[in-house]
Design a protein around this motif. Structure first.
Motif, PDB file in Angstrom:
ATOM      1  N   TRP A 387       0.833  -1.205   0.000  1.00  0.00           N
ATOM      2  CA  TRP A 387       0.000   0.000   0.000  1.00  0.00           C
ATOM      3  C   TRP A 387       0.862   1.247   0.000  1.00  0.00           C
ATOM      4  O   TRP A 387       1.978   1.243   0.515  1.00  0.00           O
ATOM      5  N   THR A 388       0.348   2.282  -0.613  1.00  0.00           N
ATOM      6  CA  THR A 388       1.008   3.580  -0.597  1.00  0.00           C
ATOM      7  C   THR A 388      -0.058   4.648  -0.758  1.00  0.00           C
ATOM      8  O   THR A 388      -1.127   4.395  -1.310  1.00  0.00           O
ATOM      9  N   ARG A 389       0.255   5.865  -0.284  1.00  0.00           N
ATOM     10  CA  ARG A 389      -0.648   6.986  -0.537  1.00  0.00           C
ATOM     11  C   ARG A 389      -0.014   7.964  -1.512  1.00  0.00           C
ATOM     12  O   ARG A 389      -0.508   9.055  -1.713  1.00  0.00           O
ATOM     13  N   ASN A 390       1.123   7.566  -2.082  1.00  0.00           N
ATOM     14  CA  ASN A 390       1.865   8.478  -2.935  1.00  0.00           C
ATOM     15  C   ASN A 390       2.501   7.658  -4.060  1.00  0.00           C
ATOM     16  O   ASN A 390       3.708   7.618  -4.230  1.00  0.00           O
ATOM     17  N   SER A 406      -3.773   8.091  -6.576  1.00  0.00           N
ATOM     18  CA  SER A 406      -2.551   8.406  -5.822  1.00  0.00           C
ATOM     19  C   SER A 406      -2.358   7.372  -4.729  1.00  0.00           C
ATOM     20  O   SER A 406      -1.255   7.058  -4.327  1.00  0.00           O
ATOM     21  N   GLY A 407      -3.484   6.846  -4.253  1.00  0.00           N
ATOM     22  CA  GLY A 407      -3.434   5.798  -3.246  1.00  0.00           C
ATOM     23  C   GLY A 407      -3.666   4.450  -3.899  1.00  0.00           C
ATOM     24  O   GLY A 407      -4.587   4.292  -4.700  1.00  0.00           O
ATOM     25  N   LEU A 408      -2.806   3.494  -3.599  1.00  0.00           N
ATOM     26  CA  LEU A 408      -2.962   2.132  -4.121  1.00  0.00           C
ATOM     27  C   LEU A 408      -2.842   1.146  -2.975  1.00  0.00           C
ATOM     28  O   LEU A 408      -1.930   1.266  -2.138  1.00  0.00           O
ATOM     29  N   PHE A 409      -3.777   0.201  -2.922  1.00  0.00           N
ATOM     30  CA  PHE A 409      -3.648  -0.931  -1.998  1.00  0.00           C
ATOM     31  C   PHE A 409      -3.778  -2.177  -2.852  1.00  0.00           C
ATOM     32  O   PHE A 409      -4.784  -2.352  -3.546  1.00  0.00           O
ATOM     33  N   PRO A 468      -4.524   8.624   3.842  1.00  0.00           N
ATOM     34  CA  PRO A 468      -3.806   7.377   4.166  1.00  0.00           C
ATOM     35  C   PRO A 468      -4.742   6.163   4.219  1.00  0.00           C
ATOM     36  O   PRO A 468      -5.950   6.316   4.393  1.00  0.00           O
ATOM     37  N   TRP A 469      -4.180   5.003   4.061  1.00  0.00           N
ATOM     38  CA  TRP A 469      -4.929   3.761   4.282  1.00  0.00           C
ATOM     39  C   TRP A 469      -5.070   3.539   5.768  1.00  0.00           C
ATOM     40  O   TRP A 469      -4.261   4.043   6.561  1.00  0.00           O
ATOM     41  N   HIS A 470      -6.059   2.773   6.149  1.00  0.00           N
ATOM     42  CA  HIS A 470      -6.338   2.549   7.574  1.00  0.00           C
ATOM     43  C   HIS A 470      -5.541   1.345   8.070  1.00  0.00           C
ATOM     44  O   HIS A 470      -5.306   0.410   7.314  1.00  0.00           O
TER      45      HIS A 470
END
Ligand code: BLA
Length: 500
Positions: A387-390, A406-409, A468-470
């Protein structure tokens, strides 16, 4: 060579503040050999407070200074501080053991306070904390109570993020001071050895930023032949870099108290005063207790929001499992029935790669872009969860679709099965207390690093970042993978049985 090759912030984290060899000036440090209670070291201000020069004290039994039976060899660290009289002045003596030494902090007893002052406020504090409906309200209440009780000019609740940068999330202050609410500060402003000490010792005052540090004499412990660890002393002198930092900020005295949540330093109650300001032991204990109550309340808030979040996702996952049992086609079950895999994580789009096909839901990059993302980036990750938010910072091609992703999980089910979730870019303006790119410079005069001079607000537009991811997303995704693998395996087994 006079100048270091580069100004290195690593130096900050290496500054040995626990063996600084000096004390603040609002009290006297006296150190004894713990086995025989002979005085081995003392602060050079002994003459000022006790009327006895340091050299006269060294080597004498502690009884030369104090006729106090409570400090017998083998003394118990839990014993309360004691009031003593030396040179017709009253002191409170705080004692603790450091390696082979007994360390005594002599703090002058000033005004006599109502010893039940804090206890009287307890119920009120608890009620206020429990009435707070959000973290914001709670923090703001804590700042107000701290200021009311101890009277600092500015009280802030300072919260650390994952990278140890911090943000002022609540503030109360004198009207003539500029507000710092919402400002961020880089992690290097409070280096890790300082954060580690807060986790242990919780409360720290700097009584007067303009003090003259008092050397311990001798500097090296004659008992161990090493510098004495005084990290537990309430009088420990302050790193000169931090003193300069506070002067640049216009601060004359400070109080910092640790907020600890689930064993981790969550933040600080950070107090500033323009003039000098000393809190005695009992006030510091009250502050420690207040910070502890705040820590407990924050833990409760976090736990209950975590619980309701996890209940929600659990029920979505159970529904997805039911759908997978009902449909022959897994992709259909996850993406075309009442509940969709998208809802499992807070996101705005998602994609399933199943054997050679993409199934897209919501806002996503195009299929060709996804092919490249999968083959040239996701498949190169060593872990099955990523995961990333950037994203564009790690995979520059993703710049093209940063608005949607921009966010990938990503979750790998097997070599040819992946599930991806996307979050859109959220452009944010972050305002720092001083330009974080100029954190330090090399001070030629002092021959050491100096902190930035200006704390002027410095805004930065953050692009290419999503929310952000949780922290729960990882567990949720792992559980979903278990469910899918289980369904696939059961089907395979059934097919084999049917063939036989
Ligand atoms: C310590 N820096 C600290 C502390 C705080 C801050 C709260 C702990 C203070 C204490 O021990 O009482 C920072 N204070 C802040 C921030 C705000 C505030 C961010 O009020 C925001 C409102 N500092 C630097 C750089 C270095 C550095 C560049 O800026 C290193 C080169 C060092 N800071 C530093 C050190 C300490 C410190 C070494 C420990 C001081 C000590 O305990 O002696």
């Amino acid at each position: 060579l006079k100048y270091p090759v580069q100004v290195d912030l690593e130096n900050c984290a290496k500054e040995p503040i626990h063996i600084i060899g000096k004390s603040q000036a609002h009290g006297v440090l006296v150190v004894c050999d713990r086995t025989n209670l002979n005085i081995t070291q003392a602060g050079e201000n002994a003459s000022e407070y006790f009327g006895i020069p340091v050299d006269e004290l060294l080597g004498k039994p502690l009884s030369y200074l104090l006729k106090m039976p409570f400090l017998a060899p083998g003394f118990d660290e839990d014993s309360l501080p004691q009031e003593v009289e030396v040179n017709r002045k009253k002191f409170l003596v705080l004692a603790h053991i450091s390696e082979e030494s007994l360390v005594l902090d002599f703090e002058p007893l000033t005004q006599v306070q109502d010893p039940f002052f804090f206890q009287k406020q307890l119920t009120g504090i608890l009620n206020k904390f429990q009435a707070a409906r959000s973290l914001e309200e709670l923090s703001s209440e804590a700042a107000k109570l701290t200021r009311k009780m101890f009277g600092y000019d500015r009280v802030m609740i300072y919260r650390f993020d994952e990278e140890w940068n911090g943000e002022v999330i609540a503030e109360t202050k004198n009207d003539d001071l500029e507000s710092w609410l919402g400002l961020r500060y880089p992690a290097t402003d409070i280096p890790q050895q300082s954060r580690k000490m807060f986790l242990k010792h919780r409360v720290r005052i700097i009584a007067n930023v303009y003090y003259t540090p008092v050397p311990l004499k001798p500097e090296i412990s004659p008992v161990t032949g090493k510098p004495l660890d005084i990290s537990r002393s309430s009088l420990r002198a302050v790193s000169p870099i931090h003193i300069e930092y506070l002067k640049n900020m216009g601060v004359g005295a400070s109080l910092s108290a640790a907020i600890v949540v689930k064993g981790k330093l969550w933040g600080l109650i950070a107090c500033h005063h323009q003039a000098e300001k000393y809190l005695d032991f009992y006030q510091r204990e009250s502050c420690r207790f207040l910070a502890q109550m705040l820590s407990t309340e924050i833990t409760l808030h976090e736990t209950s929001s975590l619980l309701s979040h996890s209940e929600q996702t659990e029920s979505i996952r159970r529904q997805l499992v039911a759908q997978m049992k009902y449909h022959d086609n897994i992709v259909e079950a996850l993406s075309r029935d009442t509940v969709q895999f998208l809802e499992l994580l807070n996101c705005s789009g998602g994609a399933i790669f199943y054997i050679n096909e993409w199934e897209l839901n919501g806002q996503t990059p195009g299929k060709e872009q996804l092919d490249s993302l999968l083959n040239n980036f996701i498949k190169k990750q060593s872990k099955s969860l990523f995961w990333t938010r950037n994203l564009s910072a790690l995979f520059p091609e993703a710049e093209e679709y940063k608005k949607t992703a921009s966010g990938l999980f990503s979750l790998k089910i097997s070599d040819n099965k992946y599930i991806l979730w996307f979050k859109p870019e959220v452009v944010q303006v972050v305002t720092w207390g001083g330009n974080p790119q100029n954190k330090v410079f090399y001070n030629e005069e002092e021959q050491r690093l100096s902190p930035r001079k200006s704390f002027e607000k410095w805004s930065e537009k953050l692009t290419g970042f999503s929310e952000p991811w949780h922290e729960l997303d990882r567990n949720t995704a792992r559980a979903l993978r278990e469910n899918i693998s289980h369904v696939l395996l059961t089907r395979q087994r059934r097919e084999i049985e049917a063939l036989n």
